[in-house]
Design a protein around this motif. Structure first.
Motif, short mmCIF file in Angstrom:
data_model
loop_
_atom_site.label_atom_id
_atom_site.label_comp_id
_atom_site.label_asym_id
_atom_site.label_seq_id
_atom_site.Cartn_x
_atom_site.Cartn_y
_atom_site.Cartn_z
N SER A 179 0.86 -1.18 0.00
CA SER A 179 0.00 0.00 0.00
C SER A 179 0.90 1.23 0.00
O SER A 179 1.83 1.33 0.80
CB SER A 179 -0.89 0.00 1.24
N TRP A 180 0.62 2.15 -0.89
CA TRP A 180 1.40 3.38 -1.00
C TRP A 180 1.30 4.19 0.30
O TRP A 180 2.30 4.74 0.78
CB TRP A 180 0.90 4.17 -2.20
N ALA A 181 0.14 4.25 0.89
CA ALA A 181 -0.09 5.12 2.04
C ALA A 181 0.50 4.59 3.34
O ALA A 181 1.07 5.35 4.12
CB ALA A 181 -1.59 5.34 2.23
N ASP A 182 0.38 3.26 3.59
CA ASP A 182 0.83 2.76 4.89
C ASP A 182 1.88 1.65 4.83
O ASP A 182 2.35 1.19 5.86
CB ASP A 182 -0.36 2.31 5.74
N GLY A 183 2.24 1.18 3.65
CA GLY A 183 3.27 0.16 3.52
C GLY A 183 2.82 -1.25 3.84
O GLY A 183 3.62 -2.18 3.84
N GLY A 184 1.50 -1.44 4.09
CA GLY A 184 0.97 -2.78 4.38
C GLY A 184 0.48 -3.47 3.12
O GLY A 184 0.68 -3.01 2.01
N ARG A 185 -0.19 -4.60 3.32
CA ARG A 185 -0.77 -5.33 2.18
C ARG A 185 -1.94 -4.54 1.62
O ARG A 185 -2.62 -3.80 2.33
CB ARG A 185 -1.24 -6.71 2.62
N ILE A 186 -2.23 -4.76 0.33
CA ILE A 186 -3.32 -4.01 -0.29
C ILE A 186 -4.67 -4.70 -0.15
O ILE A 186 -5.69 -4.09 -0.42
CB ILE A 186 -3.02 -3.69 -1.77
N GLY A 187 -4.70 -5.96 0.24
CA GLY A 187 -5.96 -6.66 0.44
C GLY A 187 -6.50 -7.26 -0.85
O GLY A 187 -6.05 -6.95 -1.95
N LEU A 188 -7.47 -8.14 -0.71
CA LEU A 188 -7.99 -8.91 -1.85
C LEU A 188 -8.69 -8.05 -2.90
O LEU A 188 -8.47 -8.24 -4.09
CB LEU A 188 -8.96 -9.99 -1.34
N VAL A 189 -9.54 -7.13 -2.49
CA VAL A 189 -10.31 -6.34 -3.46
C VAL A 189 -9.39 -5.46 -4.29
O VAL A 189 -9.48 -5.45 -5.52
CB VAL A 189 -11.39 -5.50 -2.74
N ARG A 190 -8.49 -4.73 -3.63
CA ARG A 190 -7.57 -3.88 -4.39
C ARG A 190 -6.62 -4.70 -5.24
O ARG A 190 -6.25 -4.30 -6.34
CB ARG A 190 -6.79 -2.97 -3.44
N LEU A 220 -4.25 3.95 -9.20
CA LEU A 220 -5.68 3.77 -9.01
C LEU A 220 -6.01 2.85 -7.83
O LEU A 220 -7.07 2.96 -7.24
CB LEU A 220 -6.34 3.25 -10.29
N THR A 221 -5.10 1.95 -7.51
CA THR A 221 -5.34 1.02 -6.40
C THR A 221 -4.55 1.40 -5.14
O THR A 221 -4.59 0.68 -4.14
CB THR A 221 -4.99 -0.43 -6.79
N GLY A 222 -3.83 2.52 -5.18
CA GLY A 222 -3.07 2.96 -4.01
C GLY A 222 -1.94 2.00 -3.65
O GLY A 222 -1.68 1.78 -2.47
N SER A 223 -1.29 1.44 -4.66
CA SER A 223 -0.22 0.47 -4.40
C SER A 223 1.09 0.94 -5.01
O SER A 223 1.14 1.89 -5.78
CB SER A 223 -0.60 -0.90 -4.97
N VAL A 224 2.15 0.26 -4.64
CA VAL A 224 3.48 0.54 -5.17
C VAL A 224 4.28 -0.76 -5.13
O VAL A 224 4.08 -1.59 -4.25
CB VAL A 224 4.21 1.65 -4.36
N ILE A 225 5.16 -0.93 -6.10
CA ILE A 225 6.07 -2.08 -6.09
C ILE A 225 7.34 -1.63 -5.38
O ILE A 225 7.91 -0.59 -5.72
CB ILE A 225 6.38 -2.57 -7.52
N ALA A 226 7.75 -2.41 -4.40
CA ALA A 226 8.92 -2.07 -3.59
C ALA A 226 9.86 -3.27 -3.54
O ALA A 226 9.43 -4.41 -3.65
CB ALA A 226 8.48 -1.69 -2.17
N PRO A 227 11.15 -3.00 -3.35
CA PRO A 227 12.07 -4.13 -3.19
C PRO A 227 11.85 -4.82 -1.85
O PRO A 227 11.41 -4.20 -0.88
CB PRO A 227 13.45 -3.46 -3.24
N VAL A 228 12.13 -6.10 -1.81
CA VAL A 228 12.10 -6.84 -0.55
C VAL A 228 13.37 -6.46 0.21
O VAL A 228 14.46 -6.53 -0.35
CB VAL A 228 12.05 -8.37 -0.80
N PRO A 229 13.23 -6.03 1.46
CA PRO A 229 14.44 -5.63 2.20
C PRO A 229 15.38 -6.82 2.41
O PRO A 229 14.93 -7.95 2.58
CB PRO A 229 13.91 -5.10 3.53
N ALA A 230 16.65 -6.51 2.40
CA ALA A 230 17.65 -7.55 2.64
C ALA A 230 17.53 -8.01 4.09
O ALA A 230 17.26 -7.20 4.98
CB ALA A 230 19.05 -7.01 2.38
#
Length: 138
Positions: free
Chosen positions: A82-93, A121-131
């Protein structure tokens, strides 16, 4: 025992660096091949072009919604947050993101954080997996 501090959400993290387009594309290719293989169980993906697309949308809904990564993202060490809080975006999004990605065009128009229209549009972002850190093994 101390509680580890959670990383800042991507929207507020001035140091956020998105993964390369190559890693994102690699993940998509891996996921697409898996979708072609799965769709062979109920349709002919060559004749029925809709079958792998339906599997892709379902795959995104399930894996992104529950685990923040598709199998391709796991292999390429990226995740969808999730772009806003860094958590999962959930099933619907996640389902909506998969449907928008299936349209292809939204993915080609990216902003400075490499967020396509489907991400915005879904409030998401692709981020690297932290080492992994040394503390994670304890």
């Amino acid at each position: 025992m101390t509680t580890p501090q959670l990383p800042a959400p991507p929207a507020t993290d001035a140091g956020f660096v998105p993964p390369s387009v190559g890693r994102r594309f690699g993940a998509l290719v891996i996921d697409w091949v898996l979708c072609l293989l799965v769709s062979y169980f109920f349709a002919d993906p060559v004749r029925d072009g809709w079958a792998p697309v339906v599997v892709l949308i379902a795959e995104y809904g399930f894996f992104l919604g529950l685990f923040a990564q598709t199998p391709g993202m796991y292999i390429t060490r990226i995740r969808c947050l999730s772009w806003a809080d860094g958590g999962r975006i959930g099933l619907v999004r996640a389902l909506l993101r998969g449907a928008l990605l299936a349209l292809v065009v939204p993915a080609l128009i990216m902003d400075g954080h490499r967020r396509g229209l489907h991400d915005r549009l879904t409030g998401s972002v692709i981020a690297p997996v932290p080492a992994p850190t040394a503390d994670q093994g304890r």
